[in-house]
Design a protein around this motif. Structure first.
Motif, PDB file in Angstrom:
ATOM      1  N   SER A   1       0.664  -1.337   0.200  1.00 44.91           N
ATOM      2  CA  SER A   1       0.349  -0.527   0.265  1.00 44.91           C
ATOM      3  C   SER A   1       1.013   1.506   0.317  1.00 44.91           C
ATOM      4  O   SER A   1       0.764   1.838  -0.805  1.00 44.91           O
ATOM      5  CB  SER A   1      -1.126   0.191   1.350  1.00 44.91           C
TER       6      SER A   1
ATOM      7  N   SER B   1      -3.567 -13.330  -5.796  1.00 42.73           N
ATOM      8  CA  SER B   1      -4.483 -13.026  -5.988  1.00 42.73           C
ATOM      9  C   SER B   1      -5.812 -13.818  -5.731  1.00 42.73           C
ATOM     10  O   SER B   1      -6.932 -13.716  -4.445  1.00 42.73           O
ATOM     11  CB  SER B   1      -5.126 -12.597  -7.200  1.00 42.73           C
ATOM     12  N   LYS B   2      -5.254 -15.568  -5.378  1.00 43.81           N
ATOM     13  CA  LYS B   2      -6.471 -16.408  -5.160  1.00 43.81           C
ATOM     14  C   LYS B   2      -6.105 -17.413  -3.064  1.00 43.81           C
ATOM     15  O   LYS B   2      -6.484 -17.261  -3.007  1.00 43.81           O
ATOM     16  CB  LYS B   2      -5.734 -17.330  -6.207  1.00 43.81           C
TER      17      LYS B   2
ATOM     18  N   LYS C   1      -6.056  -7.773   0.755  1.00 39.63           N
ATOM     19  CA  LYS C   1      -6.975  -8.004  -0.169  1.00 39.63           C
ATOM     20  C   LYS C   1      -7.438  -6.744  -0.767  1.00 39.63           C
ATOM     21  O   LYS C   1      -8.309  -6.484  -1.908  1.00 39.63           O
ATOM     22  CB  LYS C   1      -7.847  -9.654   0.438  1.00 39.63           C
ATOM     23  N   SER C   2      -7.998  -6.123   0.167  1.00 41.73           N
ATOM     24  CA  SER C   2      -8.286  -5.110   0.181  1.00 41.73           C
ATOM     25  C   SER C   2      -7.240  -3.887  -1.239  1.00 41.73           C
ATOM     26  O   SER C   2      -8.258  -3.364  -1.645  1.00 41.73           O
ATOM     27  CB  SER C   2      -9.058  -3.841   1.024  1.00 41.73           C
TER      28      SER C   2
ATOM     29  N   LEU D   1      -5.199  -5.451  -2.696  1.00 41.01           N
ATOM     30  CA  LEU D   1      -5.968  -6.282  -4.299  1.00 41.01           C
ATOM     31  C   LEU D   1      -6.724  -5.495  -5.561  1.00 41.01           C
ATOM     32  O   LEU D   1      -6.926  -5.449  -6.190  1.00 41.01           O
ATOM     33  CB  LEU D   1      -5.312  -7.641  -4.586  1.00 41.01           C
ATOM     34  N   ASP D   2      -7.627  -5.814  -4.412  1.00 41.37           N
ATOM     35  CA  ASP D   2      -8.485  -5.119  -5.583  1.00 41.37           C
ATOM     36  C   ASP D   2      -8.725  -3.438  -5.929  1.00 41.37           C
ATOM     37  O   ASP D   2      -9.962  -3.321  -6.291  1.00 41.37           O
ATOM     38  CB  ASP D   2     -10.108  -5.393  -4.272  1.00 41.37           C
ATOM     39  N   GLU D   3      -8.066  -3.186  -4.794  1.00 43.25           N
ATOM     40  CA  GLU D   3      -8.617  -1.545  -4.626  1.00 43.25           C
ATOM     41  C   GLU D   3      -7.348  -0.934  -6.164  1.00 43.25           C
ATOM     42  O   GLU D   3      -8.037   0.052  -6.849  1.00 43.25           O
ATOM     43  CB  GLU D   3      -7.897  -0.498  -3.591  1.00 43.25           C
ATOM     44  N   TYR D   4      -6.455  -1.433  -6.737  1.00 38.44           N
ATOM     45  CA  TYR D   4      -5.595  -0.971  -7.423  1.00 38.44           C
ATOM     46  C   TYR D   4      -5.283  -2.444  -8.402  1.00 38.44           C
ATOM     47  O   TYR D   4      -4.190  -2.816  -9.251  1.00 38.44           O
ATOM     48  CB  TYR D   4      -4.161  -1.107  -6.582  1.00 38.44           C
ATOM     49  N   HIS D   5      -6.948  -3.229  -8.942  1.00 40.69           N
ATOM     50  CA  HIS D   5      -6.502  -4.627  -9.295  1.00 40.69           C
ATOM     51  C   HIS D   5      -6.143  -3.802 -10.655  1.00 40.69           C
ATOM     52  O   HIS D   5      -5.611  -4.520 -11.584  1.00 40.69           O
ATOM     53  CB  HIS D   5      -7.934  -4.869  -9.352  1.00 40.69           C
ATOM     54  N   SER D   6      -6.315  -2.637 -11.009  1.00 36.26           N
ATOM     55  CA  SER D   6      -5.566  -2.304 -12.342  1.00 36.26           C
ATOM     56  C   SER D   6      -3.945  -2.113 -13.355  1.00 36.26           C
ATOM     57  O   SER D   6      -4.023  -2.489 -14.367  1.00 36.26           O
ATOM     58  CB  SER D   6      -6.728  -1.262 -13.145  1.00 36.26           C
TER      59      SER D   6
ATOM     60  N   TYR E   1      -0.430 -10.253 -13.723  1.00 31.42           N
ATOM     61  CA  TYR E   1      -0.343 -11.272 -12.807  1.00 31.42           C
ATOM     62  C   TYR E   1      -0.114 -12.540 -14.028  1.00 31.42           C
ATOM     63  O   TYR E   1      -0.562 -12.312 -15.677  1.00 31.42           O
ATOM     64  CB  TYR E   1      -1.877 -11.902 -12.534  1.00 31.42           C
TER      65      TYR E   1
END
Length: 279
Positions: free
Chosen positions: A76, A94-95, A113-114, A116-121, A125
């Motif tokens: 982060s 991510s899994k 995980k939050s 990974l989700d927030e900055y997914h773009s 992978y």
């Protein structure tokens, strides 16, 4: 090509401003491009980066070696400071829910995980080896010629169907090709240094190993469960006589002494702030 250990377990006593922690982060400059390999266990790596004159916002690519928190805990802090870099990691990061059972009750080792989700773009992978630049290749360890480190037996992953042993199938090494030789950077070496070297040779077609940099996951555990470090060292000495080993982080004190006993001046201890010139 320039490389610096931004943070490691070992502190440079001559510069108390450089922090240490149980984690690893490595900075690499290759011409106009710069890379970060892991982000330690917290944001401390970025404090050291500033102390060493490195502009975090200018880093072009972040590579995560695997999903454990001592290598992803500072994620982060990186993403908040750097708005352009892509993050390369195994698709399994991510899994997996990662855990350690070494000290009784399970300890969660997963990245947040939050985040990974927030900055997914910004994440890319990977499933296979990846050519990062002309001279840098990211390599998954596929070889199983030698046993995995004993310390791996305490580690588990869960994909939603219950825990199973961690086999380090998410682990990526950064392999630099220089002067027809390889410099291998492996943050934790959960797959075992000998398997990682063989995989790097297979992936690049280059068999001469100039240096290996990183943790070896040869941890100090109970007698009778310890890794056969002497045999590992003797194999390295026989097969890779020109290789210089720089290690720290998850390499236990007992293992380091045994490596030093067998390999002598070919082994060096890493520390926060340690510089390298490659090539």
């Amino acid at each position: 090509m320039k490389l610096k250990i931004l943070i490691d377990n070992n502190q440079l006593k001559s510069n108390p401003k450089l922090l240490s922690e149980h984690g690893l982060s490595i900075y690499l400059e290759d011409g106009p491009l710069s890379y970060l390999f892991d982000v330690g266990a917290s944001g401390r790596w970025s404090i050291n980066a500033r102390e060493l004159g490195i502009n975090v916002e200018d880093i072009d690519t972040l590579i995560l070696s695997h999903g454990h928190a001592d290598h992803t805990g500072g994620l982060s802090s990186f993403l908040l400071q750097n708005s352009k870099a892509k993050v390369l990691a195994s698709e399994k990061v991510s899994k997996y829910i990662y855990s350690s059972h070494r000290h009784g009750a399970p300890v969660d080792l997963s990245p947040h995980k939050s985040v990974l989700d927030e900055y997914h773009s910004r994440f890319v992978y990977l499933k296979e080896d990846y050519q990062l630049s002309q001279n840098i290749r990211l390599v998954f360890s596929r070889k199983e010629s030698y046993p995995l480190p004993e310390g791996d037996k305490f580690l588990f992953v869960d994909e939603g169907e219950g825990e199973r042993p961690y086999l380090a199938d998410d682990e990526i090494s950064l392999v630099i090709i220089v002067n027809k030789s390889l410099v291998i950077i492996s943050s934790c070496s959960h797959r075992g240094i000998l398997n990682i070297i063989e995989s790097s040779v297979q992936s690049t077609g280059i068999s001469n190993i100039a240096a290996f940099i990183g943790g070896l996951h040869l941890v100090d555990i109970e007698e009778g469960q310890q890794d056969d470090v002497r045999t590992i060292a003797e194999i390295m000495k026989h097969h890779y006589p020109d290789m210089v080993l720089y290690t720290g982080h998850c390499t236990g004190k007992t293992a380091y002494r045994e490596l030093k006993r067998v390999l002598g001046d070919s082994v060096h201890k890493m520390y926060s702030g340690m510089p390298f010139i490659i090539g």
